[in-house]
Design a protein around this motif. Structure first.
Motif, mmCIF file in Angstrom:
data_model
loop_
_atom_site.group_PDB
_atom_site.id
_atom_site.type_symbol
_atom_site.label_atom_id
_atom_site.label_comp_id
_atom_site.label_asym_id
_atom_site.label_seq_id
_atom_site.Cartn_x
_atom_site.Cartn_y
_atom_site.Cartn_z
ATOM 1 N N VAL A 187 -34.889 -8.304 41.202
ATOM 2 C CA VAL A 187 -35.591 -7.253 41.958
ATOM 3 C C VAL A 187 -36.983 -7.733 42.368
ATOM 4 O O VAL A 187 -37.413 -7.513 43.517
ATOM 5 N N HIS A 188 -37.671 -8.394 41.462
ATOM 6 C CA HIS A 188 -39.014 -8.899 41.740
ATOM 7 C C HIS A 188 -39.010 -9.838 42.944
ATOM 8 O O HIS A 188 -39.824 -9.694 43.866
ATOM 9 N N GLU A 189 -38.077 -10.773 42.969
ATOM 10 C CA GLU A 189 -38.030 -11.750 44.067
ATOM 11 C C GLU A 189 -37.542 -11.121 45.366
ATOM 12 O O GLU A 189 -38.032 -11.456 46.452
ATOM 13 N N ILE A 190 -36.621 -10.196 45.292
ATOM 14 C CA ILE A 190 -36.180 -9.479 46.506
ATOM 15 C C ILE A 190 -37.361 -8.691 47.085
ATOM 16 O O ILE A 190 -37.544 -8.635 48.307
ATOM 17 N N ALA A 191 -38.170 -8.119 46.211
ATOM 18 C CA ALA A 191 -39.345 -7.374 46.680
ATOM 19 C C ALA A 191 -40.281 -8.274 47.475
ATOM 20 O O ALA A 191 -40.856 -7.843 48.485
ATOM 21 N N HIS A 192 -40.434 -9.530 47.053
ATOM 22 C CA HIS A 192 -41.256 -10.468 47.822
ATOM 23 C C HIS A 192 -40.676 -10.672 49.218
ATOM 24 O O HIS A 192 -41.423 -10.819 50.190
ATOM 25 N N HIS A 193 -39.359 -10.689 49.341
ATOM 26 C CA HIS A 193 -38.710 -10.817 50.648
ATOM 27 C C HIS A 193 -39.117 -9.660 51.569
ATOM 28 O O HIS A 193 -39.251 -9.834 52.774
ATOM 29 N N PHE A 194 -39.357 -8.497 50.960
ATOM 30 C CA PHE A 194 -39.779 -7.326 51.731
ATOM 31 C C PHE A 194 -41.298 -7.227 51.865
ATOM 32 O O PHE A 194 -41.816 -6.242 52.375
ATOM 33 N N GLY A 195 -42.010 -8.248 51.385
ATOM 34 C CA GLY A 195 -43.456 -8.287 51.572
ATOM 35 C C GLY A 195 -44.269 -7.613 50.490
ATOM 36 O O GLY A 195 -45.476 -7.402 50.655
ATOM 37 N N ILE A 196 -43.664 -7.270 49.371
ATOM 38 C CA ILE A 196 -44.391 -6.629 48.276
ATOM 39 C C ILE A 196 -44.977 -7.724 47.394
ATOM 40 O O ILE A 196 -44.263 -8.595 46.914
ATOM 41 N N ASP A 197 -46.297 -7.662 47.147
ATOM 42 C CA ASP A 197 -46.954 -8.734 46.390
ATOM 43 C C ASP A 197 -46.905 -8.469 44.885
ATOM 44 O O ASP A 197 -46.509 -7.397 44.422
ATOM 45 N N ASP A 198 -47.309 -9.477 44.116
ATOM 46 C CA ASP A 198 -47.253 -9.402 42.656
ATOM 47 C C ASP A 198 -48.067 -8.251 42.091
ATOM 48 O O ASP A 198 -47.623 -7.576 41.154
ATOM 49 N N ASP A 199 -49.257 -8.002 42.636
ATOM 50 C CA ASP A 199 -50.086 -6.915 42.122
ATOM 51 C C ASP A 199 -49.355 -5.580 42.218
ATOM 52 O O ASP A 199 -49.329 -4.790 41.263
#
Length: 114
Positions: A94-106
């Motif tokens: 989920v964390h890495e898929i979120a990066h695909h959607f532009g959501i950053d670590d913070d």
């Protein structure tokens, strides 16, 4: 924790099966791969390499697929049971898929997916 690669890949597939279909349909030009270890010197469970959907403009074309890498050995090292692996794989996917959607670590940490 010990687990063969085949079983680990099954757990990654199971984690992907839990992602809502609406989100999976929105993913574009991305592959999800299992690797044994991150690059030397890196302490990662997963990695997104590519151009987030939010960063793609009119000039985005003809590029190789983005990659989501899930690292087997680091995940197994921090887990004590298969249930722990299932949970950590799900969070990492989920964390890495979120990066695909532009959501950053913070933001992911704020949402509890850090």
């Amino acid at each position: 924790m010990e687990m063969n690669r085949e079983r680990f890949e099954e757990l990654v597939g199971d984690a992907l099966d839990e992602v809502p279909e609406e989100l999976l349909r929105l993913m574009s030009n991305v592959v999800i791969l299992v690797e044994d270890a991150p690059p030397p010197g890196e302490d990662l469970l997963g990695l997104y390499e590519g151009h987030a959907l939010t960063d793609r403009g009119w000039g985005y074309s003809g590029v190789l697929p983005d990659r989501i890498l899930i690292y087997r050995n680091p995940i197994l090292r921090i887990c004590d049971s298969e249930d722990d692996v299932v949970e950590e794989v799900a969070v990492t996917v989920v964390h890495e898929i979120a990066h695909h959607f532009g959501i950053d670590d913070d933001r992911l940490h704020e949402l509890g997916w850090g």
